[in-house]
Each structure stands twice: as C-alpha cells, then as structure tokens.
Design a protein around this motif. Structure first.
Motif, short mmCIF file in Angstrom:
data_model
loop_
_atom_site.label_atom_id
_atom_site.label_comp_id
_atom_site.label_asym_id
_atom_site.label_seq_id
_atom_site.Cartn_x
_atom_site.Cartn_y
_atom_site.Cartn_z
N UNK A 169 0.83 -1.22 0.00
CA UNK A 169 0.00 0.00 0.00
C UNK A 169 0.85 1.26 0.00
N UNK A 170 1.98 1.20 0.70
CA UNK A 170 2.87 2.36 0.74
C UNK A 170 3.38 2.73 -0.65
N UNK A 171 3.68 1.72 -1.47
CA UNK A 171 4.18 1.99 -2.82
C UNK A 171 3.09 2.66 -3.66
N UNK A 172 1.84 2.21 -3.51
CA UNK A 172 0.75 2.82 -4.26
C UNK A 172 0.49 4.25 -3.80
N UNK A 173 0.67 4.51 -2.52
CA UNK A 173 0.43 5.86 -1.99
C UNK A 173 1.64 6.78 -2.17
N UNK A 174 2.83 6.22 -2.21
CA UNK A 174 4.07 7.00 -2.30
C UNK A 174 4.94 6.37 -3.40
#
Length: 190
Positions: A169-174
């Motif tokens: 999720x972090x990669x999709x958000x950042x």
C-alpha cells in the motif's frame, strides 16, 4: 454479453469509478476547468488513467499541478498519470464522449533529480532494476516507469531485504523514491 453499463474500470487491481475522478477534478479546479473526461489509455504497454480537460479562457493546467492537487483528495491509484488540455471534448453523433477522438497523450519528461540520501539512492536503484531503466530520478513515478502490481510485490520484498519497512500500500500511496525514502525515514523516527 453487454459489458459494464457504467464507467467503472479496473486498473492495477483496483476498481475505479471514472466519474468520481471527474467530479473531484471539477471540484478542485472549479476556477480553471469547464469540463473534464477521464479515460483509460495504453501507454508503454500498461493501462493508465488519462484526464482530458477544457480550461476556462485564459487558464491552463499542467500535469504536475493536476496530479499534486488530486493527490490530496484521491488515492494514488485514482490519480490520472497525465493531464491533457484540449480545446473541446469530442462528441459522437448522439452527444456522448468520443473516446477515439481524444488525442494521444504525451508523457511529460520528468526533470531528473539526483538522490540526496542513501535511502533515495538505493530506492532509485531498485526502481531501475525492476523497470529496466538505467537511471531513475527521485521524482520518477514507479508506475509511469512501467511498474505494475507484481513488480510492487518484488519491490517490497527487495526493499525488506535491504532493511526498508514499507508495504504494498505504501508503494501505491508513495510511488516515487523520494516519497518512499521520506516514509521510511519518518517511520524510523517514530
């Protein structure tokens, strides 16, 4: 088989309502935009979201500003990769949006910025390795480089082996090396 009768699409494993993106776009840029249409296009072998907008007289809008503003209201996977300014949205004979009449988007070249920290340098290296790029800027979007959901899982795994504690999720958000490095640095401080 009729297919979907609404404007819902699936991109990178997420169901997206195109009308929602259009509504948020018009709300964010009510002073600049008269009309906006979001469509799915194939760029670099991937399905991506592209926004086409008709600006008010004397106004204009860049992809960078459009993405930055929408990023404050929508998750990253719902923010179109490119904003294309058009004089008018083409219509079919029965008054619906003529998606084939929309021009092909041109990806803006991201100005190359060198890594400023070891974390940024390592993440740029991982982004390049997974997307087949020789050089990656700290502001390069993983998905714009050709990354997909499978490569995100690989990125997370490789990142963890190097000591980074971010998730899918972090990669999709950042999705940039700079944003992920900042996230990891913030998490280390807490």
């Amino acid at each position: 088989y009729l297919g979907r009768s609404d404007d819902q699409v699936k991109i990178r494993g997420f169901r997206i309502e195109l009308g929602e993106i259009e509504s948020v776009s018009l709300a964010c840029f009510a002073d600049r935009l008269l009309q906006v249409a979001v469509v799915v296009r194939e760029l670099g072998g991937q399905s991506v979201l592209v926004a086409y907008g008709v600006c008010r007289a004397g106004e204009s809008l860049t992809t960078e500003l459009y993405r930055r503003e929408l990023g404050g209201y929508l998750p990253e996977y719902m923010v179109p990769l490119v904003f294309v300014e058009v004089a008018e949205l083409p219509l079919t004979a029965n008054g619906k949006l003529d998606r084939r009449g929309l021009p092909d988007p041109e990806l803006e070249e991201v100005s190359w910025e060198a890594p400023e920290s070891l974390a940024e340098e390592m993440l740029c290296g991982l982004f390049g390795e997974l997307t087949g790029r020789a050089e990656v800027s700290v502001t390069s979007n993983f998905f714009a480089l050709g990354g997909d959901s499978i490569q995100v899982i690989r990125l997370v795994g490789r990142g963890r082996s190097l000591g980074f504690g971010f998730g899918v999720r972090d990669v999709f958000r950042h999705p940039t090396p700079r944003a992920l490095a900042a996230l990891v640095a913030d998490a280390a401080v807490v």
